[in-house]
Write a protein that holds these residues in place. Structure first.
Motif, PDB file in Angstrom:
ATOM      1  N   ARG A  16     103.016  -9.735 -53.025  1.00 17.68           N
ATOM      2  CA  ARG A  16     102.114 -10.047 -51.770  1.00 17.68           C
ATOM      3  C   ARG A  16     101.143  -8.772 -51.229  1.00 17.68           C
ATOM      4  O   ARG A  16      99.840  -8.709 -51.107  1.00 17.68           O
ATOM      5  CB  ARG A  16     102.903 -10.491 -50.535  1.00 17.68           C
ATOM      6  N   ALA A  73      97.310  -8.476 -51.189  1.00 14.99           N
ATOM      7  CA  ALA A  73      96.289  -8.050 -49.971  1.00 14.99           C
ATOM      8  C   ALA A  73      95.807  -6.985 -50.286  1.00 14.99           C
ATOM      9  O   ALA A  73      94.501  -6.835 -49.705  1.00 14.99           O
ATOM     10  CB  ALA A  73      97.340  -8.089 -48.866  1.00 14.99           C
ATOM     11  N   MET A 110     103.759  -8.570 -44.105  1.00 12.55           N
ATOM     12  CA  MET A 110     103.525  -9.688 -44.818  1.00 12.55           C
ATOM     13  C   MET A 110     104.227 -10.962 -44.282  1.00 12.55           C
ATOM     14  O   MET A 110     104.067 -12.040 -44.333  1.00 12.55           O
ATOM     15  CB  MET A 110     103.784  -9.657 -46.592  1.00 12.55           C
ATOM     16  N   ILE A 147      95.903 -14.910 -48.060  1.00 13.47           N
ATOM     17  CA  ILE A 147      95.579 -13.577 -47.697  1.00 13.47           C
ATOM     18  C   ILE A 147      93.870 -13.421 -47.737  1.00 13.47           C
ATOM     19  O   ILE A 147      93.491 -12.615 -47.106  1.00 13.47           O
ATOM     20  CB  ILE A 147      95.929 -12.633 -48.959  1.00 13.47           C
ATOM     21  N   SER A 196      92.200 -11.511 -44.597  1.00 10.35           N
ATOM     22  CA  SER A 196      91.513 -10.670 -44.806  1.00 10.35           C
ATOM     23  C   SER A 196      89.995 -10.586 -44.277  1.00 10.35           C
ATOM     24  O   SER A 196      89.569  -9.976 -43.482  1.00 10.35           O
ATOM     25  CB  SER A 196      91.070 -10.537 -46.292  1.00 10.35           C
TER      26      SER A 196
END
Length: 158
Positions: free
Chosen positions: A14, A18, A88, A141, A145
């Motif tokens: 993860r 990311a 996360m 993600i 983001s």
């Protein structure tokens, strides 16, 4: 320069995803001179290892490249060096808060708090699942983001 750190458990699924996705989006927004990224894990299970092959494959399929990333464990100095530390999931958040000096607790936030199109609070760990889990992680993600970039752009314009 705003420094953003992404944190999961082992830093092979993860958080490197990311970092790679966010880094790509920062570059496409011409923000590379203003925003830097890194990732790490709360555990030292995979220090020095590249991201999980399944994460790499899912990322490559969407045009991302995380092949240069290597796993590391969170360090105490990260709380001094980074402006924003994105956990996360709740377990990572709790571990970071327990480890962080009190004056840096406000830097730790759950990454999906920036998501605009999903209501989940945690990025699920896809490690023991199939390909759909890695696709879901990318969906979450990418959205978070985009939300974080909007927030950072607003901060940089002030």
């Amino acid at each position: 320069m705003i420094k953003v750190l992404f944190v999961c458990l082992g830093n092979i699924c993860r958080s490197p995803t990311a970092e790679g996705v966010f880094r790509d989006k920062v570059k496409k927004q011409n923000l590379s001179n203003y925003v830097s990224t890194d990732s790490c894990g709360t555990a030292a299970y995979h220090v020095g290892s590249p991201p999980d092959t399944r994460s790499l494959q899912a990322g490559i399929a969407r045009g991302y490249d995380f092949t240069d990333l290597r796993a590391r464990k969170v360090k105490l100095k990260d709380f001094d060096e980074f402006d924003l530390i994105c956990a996360m999931d709740q377990n990572n958040y709790d571990d970071l808060i327990a480890f962080a000096p009190d004056q840096h607790h406000q830097k730790v936030i759950k990454f999906l708090s920036f998501a605009m199109n999903f209501s989940e609070e945690d990025v699920p760990d896809p490690y023991y699942g199939g390909p759909k889990g890695f696709e879901r992680v990318l969906d979450l993600i990418e959205d978070a983001s985009d939300g974080l970039i909007l927030k950072l752009k607003d901060t940089l314009q002030r």
